[in-house]
Design a protein around this motif. Structure first.
Motif, short mmCIF file in Angstrom:
data_model
loop_
_atom_site.label_atom_id
_atom_site.label_comp_id
_atom_site.label_asym_id
_atom_site.label_seq_id
_atom_site.Cartn_x
_atom_site.Cartn_y
_atom_site.Cartn_z
N ASP A 34 11.37 -3.95 3.54
CA ASP A 34 10.15 -4.53 2.96
C ASP A 34 10.11 -6.00 3.37
OD1 ASP A 34 8.09 -5.28 1.27
OD2 ASP A 34 9.21 -4.96 -0.60
N LEU A 35 9.41 -6.29 4.47
CA LEU A 35 9.39 -7.65 5.02
C LEU A 35 8.47 -8.55 4.20
CD1 LEU A 35 9.05 -6.69 8.81
CD2 LEU A 35 11.16 -7.27 7.58
N GLY A 36 8.91 -9.75 3.91
CA GLY A 36 8.10 -10.66 3.08
C GLY A 36 7.93 -10.08 1.69
N PHE A 42 7.18 -3.80 -4.30
CA PHE A 42 7.01 -2.62 -3.46
C PHE A 42 8.35 -1.96 -3.15
CE2 PHE A 42 3.01 -4.92 -2.76
CZ PHE A 42 2.13 -3.92 -3.14
N SER A 43 9.40 -2.78 -3.03
CA SER A 43 10.75 -2.20 -2.86
C SER A 43 11.12 -1.39 -4.09
CB SER A 43 11.79 -3.31 -2.68
OG SER A 43 11.64 -3.96 -1.44
N ARG A 44 10.75 -1.90 -5.24
CA ARG A 44 11.09 -1.19 -6.49
C ARG A 44 10.33 0.13 -6.60
NH1 ARG A 44 12.67 -6.04 -10.31
NH2 ARG A 44 13.26 -4.41 -11.73
N ILE A 90 9.13 0.61 8.37
CA ILE A 90 9.01 -0.84 8.19
C ILE A 90 7.78 -1.12 7.33
CG2 ILE A 90 8.92 -3.07 9.38
CD1 ILE A 90 11.22 -1.24 10.40
N LEU A 91 7.96 -1.91 6.28
CA LEU A 91 6.83 -2.36 5.45
C LEU A 91 6.50 -3.81 5.79
CD1 LEU A 91 7.80 -1.10 1.86
CD2 LEU A 91 6.52 0.11 3.64
N CYS A 92 5.24 -4.06 6.00
CA CYS A 92 4.77 -5.42 6.29
C CYS A 92 3.56 -5.66 5.40
CB CYS A 92 4.44 -5.49 7.78
SG CYS A 92 4.16 -7.14 8.38
N LEU A 93 3.82 -5.87 4.13
CA LEU A 93 2.76 -5.90 3.11
C LEU A 93 2.50 -7.34 2.71
CD1 LEU A 93 4.22 -3.01 0.91
CD2 LEU A 93 2.70 -2.83 2.88
N GLY A 94 1.27 -7.78 2.90
CA GLY A 94 0.89 -9.13 2.48
C GLY A 94 1.60 -10.22 3.25
N VAL A 95 2.07 -9.93 4.44
CA VAL A 95 2.76 -10.97 5.21
C VAL A 95 2.32 -11.04 6.67
CG1 VAL A 95 4.84 -9.63 5.85
CG2 VAL A 95 5.01 -12.11 5.52
N LYS A 114 7.77 3.10 15.66
CA LYS A 114 8.42 3.46 14.39
C LYS A 114 7.36 3.46 13.29
CE LYS A 114 12.67 2.19 13.74
NZ LYS A 114 13.52 3.21 13.16
N PRO A 115 7.46 4.36 12.30
CA PRO A 115 6.50 4.30 11.20
C PRO A 115 6.45 2.88 10.60
CG PRO A 115 7.76 6.32 11.06
CD PRO A 115 8.38 5.51 12.17
N LEU A 116 5.24 2.38 10.45
CA LEU A 116 5.02 0.99 10.04
C LEU A 116 3.81 0.94 9.12
CD1 LEU A 116 5.30 -2.19 10.59
CD2 LEU A 116 3.73 -1.81 12.51
N ILE A 117 3.96 0.27 7.99
CA ILE A 117 2.81 0.10 7.09
C ILE A 117 2.48 -1.39 7.02
CG2 ILE A 117 1.83 0.49 4.81
CD1 ILE A 117 3.84 2.74 4.37
N ILE A 118 1.31 -1.73 7.52
CA ILE A 118 0.83 -3.11 7.45
C ILE A 118 -0.28 -3.15 6.40
CG2 ILE A 118 -0.31 -4.99 8.69
CD1 ILE A 118 0.78 -3.85 11.30
N ASP A 119 -0.17 -4.06 5.46
CA ASP A 119 -1.27 -4.30 4.51
C ASP A 119 -1.71 -5.73 4.77
OD1 ASP A 119 -2.88 -4.68 2.18
OD2 ASP A 119 -1.11 -5.43 1.13
N THR A 120 -2.89 -5.88 5.32
CA THR A 120 -3.28 -7.23 5.77
C THR A 120 -4.76 -7.51 5.61
OG1 THR A 120 -3.03 -8.82 7.58
CG2 THR A 120 -3.70 -6.59 8.19
#
Ligand SMILES: C[S@@+](CC[C@H](N)C(=O)[O-])C[C@H]1O[C@@H](n2cnc3c(N)ncnc32)[C@H](O)[C@@H]1O
Length: 231
Positions: A34-36, A42-44, A90-95, A114-120
Motif C-alpha cells: 500500500d504505497l503512500g 486501506f492496509s487494514r 500494488i496499491l497506489c491510492l491517493g498518491v 502486475k495487478p495495480l490499483i491506482i486511485d487518482t
C-alpha cells in the motif's frame, strides 16, 4: 434530487470491490503493498479481507498502531526500499497525483504487468473548470494534463513536515486527463482497466483505475465501468 453519497465511505466500498476483482483475476488472495499508505486504513481493510498487507509511507505522523500482521516500511516510494516482485498486487491510492511525470513513469515501469490499483485525481479537458487550482492543460511528452502545485504557500521543509497529505520531494505533480492516463497505463503494459464513476459527485474528479492483464469481458483499454447502484 438523489442524496449525495458519503464520499469516503463510497471510496472504501469501491476499494473493496476492486480487491474482490483482483482476487478473481489472481484466483486467490495474496500479498500487497500500500504505497503512500498515510492512515493505513486501506492496509487494514485488505488485512481484514484476508490479504497480507504491507504499508509504506515517507511520513509516519499519521501511522496508527498496526496489528503485527501488517508490516510498515518507512520510505520514499521512488526508492529501492520495496520490490514489486515481493507482492501480488500494488496499491497506489491517493498518491499517484502527488508524483511528477518522471516518478509516475518510473513507478509504472517497475510494476509493469502486475495487478495495480491506482486511485487518482485527473485533470479535466481544456476549458473545463476544476476545483484544485490546476494550471492550464497542456501536452507533456505525449501526455495531456496539468500541473498541480503542492502546498504552494509553504517552503519545502514546512511542506515535508507539516503538509502530511502532500508530495515529499517534488513541489509540482502531474495530473493527466482521464483518457490520457488510460493511454499511459495501456502503454505501460496493462491492456485492461476497470474504472469507477462517482455519480452525483462529479467534483471529486477522480477514479479508481484497476489495472490487470486478464481479459474478463473484452473491455480492453476503454475500461470496464462499474456502474453503481441507483444510476
Ligand atoms: C493524500 S495521502 C493518501 C493516503 C491514503 N493512501 C489514502 O488514499 O487515503 C498521500 C500520502 O502519500 C504519502 N506520500 C507522498 N509522497 C510520497 C512518496 N514519494 N513516497 C511515499 N509516500 C508518499 C504522504 O506522506 C501521504 O501519507
Amino acid at each position: 434530487m438523489p442524496q449525495k453519497p458519503d464520499y469516503p465511505l463510497l471510496r472504501q466500498s469501491v476499494f473493496e470491490q476492486a480487491l474482490l476483482l483482483i482476487e478473481n483475476v489472481l484466483g486467490r488472495k495474496g500479498t500487497l503493498i500500500d504505497l503512500g499508505a498515510g492512515h493505513c486504513g486501506f492496509s487494514r481493510i485488505a488485512n481484514a479481507m484476508g490479504w497480507k498487507a504491507t504499508a509504506l509511507d515517507v511520513r509516519t505522523a499519521r501511522r496508527p498502531d498496526l496489528p503485527p500482521e501488517i508490516a510498515f516500511i518507512h520510505a520514499d516510494l521512488n526508492s529501492e526500499a520495496w520490490n514489486p516482485d515481493d507482492y501480488d498486487l500494488i496499491l497506489c491510492l491517493g498518491v499517484y497525483y502527488h508524483l511528477d511525470q518522471t516518478m509516475q513513469h518510473a513507478l509504472l515501469r517497475r510494476c509493469r504487468g502486475k495487478p495495480l490499483i491506482i486511485d487518482t485525481h485527473f485533470a479535466n479537458p481544456a476549458g473545463t473548470i476544476n476545483g484544485y487550482g490546476l494550471g492550464d492543460v497542456y501536452e507533456l511528452n505525449g501526455e495531456t494534463g496539468a500541473d498541480f502545485k503542492e502546498a504552494p504557500d509553504l517552503d519545502e521543509n514546512t511542506r515535508k513536515s507539516m503538509a502530511l497529505l502532500s508530495s515529499f520531494i517534488n513541489p509540482t505533480s502531474w495530473w493527466q486527463t482521464k483518457d490520457s492516463l488510460l493511454q499511459t497505463i495501456h502503454d505501460h503494459g496493462w491492456p485492461h482497466v476497470w474504472m469507477f464513476d462517482y455519480p452525483t459527485i462529479d467534483e471529486v474528479q477522480r477514479s479508481f483505475f484497476v489495472c490487470h492483464t486478464i481479459d474478463q469481458n473484452g473491455g480492453g483499454i476503454s475500461g470496464t465501468r462499474f456502474v453503481p447502484f441507483g444510476r
